[in-house]
Write a protein that holds these residues in place. Structure first.
Motif, PDB file in Angstrom:
ATOM      1  N   TYR A 261      -0.029  -2.014   3.853  1.00 51.64           N
ATOM      2  CA  TYR A 261      -1.180  -2.859   3.570  1.00 51.64           C
ATOM      3  C   TYR A 261      -1.413  -3.790   4.760  1.00 51.64           C
ATOM      4  O   TYR A 261      -0.629  -3.811   5.714  1.00 51.64           O
ATOM      5  N   LYS A 262      -2.445  -4.590   4.694  1.00 46.57           N
ATOM      6  CA  LYS A 262      -2.771  -5.492   5.802  1.00 46.57           C
ATOM      7  C   LYS A 262      -1.635  -6.468   6.093  1.00 46.57           C
ATOM      8  O   LYS A 262      -1.297  -6.719   7.265  1.00 46.57           O
ATOM      9  N   ASP A 263      -1.019  -7.003   5.044  1.00 40.87           N
ATOM     10  CA  ASP A 263      -0.029  -8.065   5.232  1.00 40.87           C
ATOM     11  C   ASP A 263       1.391  -7.690   4.822  1.00 40.87           C
ATOM     12  O   ASP A 263       2.300  -8.518   4.891  1.00 40.87           O
ATOM     13  N   LYS A 264       1.602  -6.461   4.364  1.00 42.92           N
ATOM     14  CA  LYS A 264       2.950  -6.079   3.942  1.00 42.92           C
ATOM     15  C   LYS A 264       3.097  -4.563   3.952  1.00 42.92           C
ATOM     16  O   LYS A 264       2.111  -3.821   4.011  1.00 42.92           O
ATOM     17  N   THR A 265       4.356  -4.121   3.888  1.00 40.15           N
ATOM     18  CA  THR A 265       4.672  -2.693   3.815  1.00 40.15           C
ATOM     19  C   THR A 265       5.674  -2.466   2.695  1.00 40.15           C
ATOM     20  O   THR A 265       6.708  -3.144   2.635  1.00 40.15           O
ATOM     21  N   GLU A 266       5.361  -1.547   1.801  1.00 37.73           N
ATOM     22  CA  GLU A 266       6.292  -1.159   0.747  1.00 37.73           C
ATOM     23  C   GLU A 266       6.969   0.143   1.154  1.00 37.73           C
ATOM     24  O   GLU A 266       6.306   1.069   1.631  1.00 37.73           O
ATOM     25  N   ILE A 267       8.280   0.213   0.972  1.00 32.92           N
ATOM     26  CA  ILE A 267       9.029   1.428   1.292  1.00 32.92           C
ATOM     27  C   ILE A 267       9.683   1.939   0.012  1.00 32.92           C
ATOM     28  O   ILE A 267      10.449   1.221  -0.630  1.00 32.92           O
ATOM     29  N   ILE A 268       9.363   3.173  -0.350  1.00 34.96           N
ATOM     30  CA  ILE A 268       9.912   3.779  -1.564  1.00 34.96           C
ATOM     31  C   ILE A 268      10.856   4.902  -1.152  1.00 34.96           C
ATOM     32  O   ILE A 268      10.439   5.880  -0.523  1.00 34.96           O
TER      33      ILE A 268
END
Length: 321
Positions: A261-268
């Motif tokens: 995303y613009k302000d964060k990254t999710e790692i699954i």
């Protein structure tokens, strides 16, 4: 259960090895003996002649894993006996006798599963789930890349003699590496328009196309781009899906899917290791095939899916050749 394997090249041995691990399964095999591989089989099997009466062996399911150019011919032979079948991707090298095979399997109600193991890969399954859940908003475009160095595939084989190196046998990067085309279609729907160009020239000296750039417009409006090649070092395989709110990114070599995303990254996390996940996808595919045989589920990719994918691939080949 009794299984018949048509062709004991590397992929046939992989599938047969998985099936042989389950107690009670018996493997029969028809093979030409002309495989370029000299690797020994690591599972017990009984070799039979292709002209034998298959009814004598009480075959529950047949796997067609010989060269692509022989797939349809072999499938028609199996269909005579009404045996459920697994056909390794792609369905064939052209549309010859495809309608005949379709008519017979429909008339006899024979289930057919196409061999797209990436549909059973945890990374690809997660991407599809995230798209359906609108995790990145409305999807606008997608890009998949697959690059590999063909001479490194099987060190004990002459790669120029393999079916993947010869267009007459159904080889070339477009048909051999049809996974990306298939799973993008699974994500976004049927291909309504396709454009393609050849890349690579004659880097490897094979008798088939070595690289391709492909653009596809799908029925949901998404435009996808596929890059395929047989000449890349090191191995590279990934998928990027771009939406109005973010981007999904998957790299085959890492057991995870990222949502940027613009302000964060999710790692699954999707598992322990890249090649363990690949092995798992093949094992899940064979389990799925046994469930199809038993009538417990419908094929994840049936014969009609294989036909439509082949039609698109043949249009790509027409444009680049």
């Amino acid at each position: 259960m009794n299984f018949l394997i048509y062709g004991l090249g590397s992929i046939g041995r992989r599938h047969a090895g998985i099936l042989s691990e389950k107690e009670g399964n018996k493997i029969y095999a028809c093979r030409s003996g002309k495989s370029v591989s000299n690797m020994p089989e690591k599972f017990p099997f009984t070799e039979i002649d292709p002209s034998d009466n298959l009814a004598d062996y009480e075959i529950d399911g047949a796997l067609i894993t010989n060269p692509t150019s022989l797939h349809v011919e072999s499938a028609l032979r199996i269909a005579e006996y009404g045996i459920p079948m697994f056909i390794e991707k792609p369905l064939g090298k052209d549309l010859n006798d495809i309608k005949r095979l379709q008519d017979i399997t429909e008339k006899k109600n024979i289930p057919v599963l196409m061999g797209y193991n990436f549909l059973h890969h945890s990374g690809i399954k997660l991407i599809k789930k995230l798209i359906k859940e609108n995790k990145i908003g409305k999807v606008i475009s997608a890009k998949s890349q697959f690059g590999t160095y063909m001479p490194d595939w099987h060190k004990n084989e002459d790669y120029k003699k393999s079916y993947a190196s010869n267009a007459d046998m159904g080889g070339g990067v477009v048909l051999t590496s049809i996974h990306e085309q298939n799973y993008l279609t699974d994500f976004f729907g049927e291909v309504k328009e396709v454009k393609a160009m050849k890349t690579g020239g004659n880097v490897l000296g094979i008798k088939a196309e070595e690289g391709a750039e492909i653009l596809m417009r799908h029925e949901d409006g998404t435009v996808s781009n596929i890059h395929l090649n047989f000449y890349q070092k090191p191995y590279y395989r990934n998928c990027q899906v771009i939406g109005t709110e973010g981007t999904i990114y998957w790299d085959f070599l890492f057991p995870e899917v990222k949502i940027l995303y613009k302000d964060k990254t999710e790692i699954i996390k999707t598992g322990r290791g890249a090649f363990e996940l690949l092995d798992e996808s093949y094992a899940l595919q064979m389990h799925h095939f046994t469930e199809v045989i038993k009538g417990n589920t419908k094929p994840a990719a049936d014969l009609n899916r294989g036909i439509k994918d082949l039609e698109t691939a043949l249009e790509i080949l027409k444009q680049i050749n």
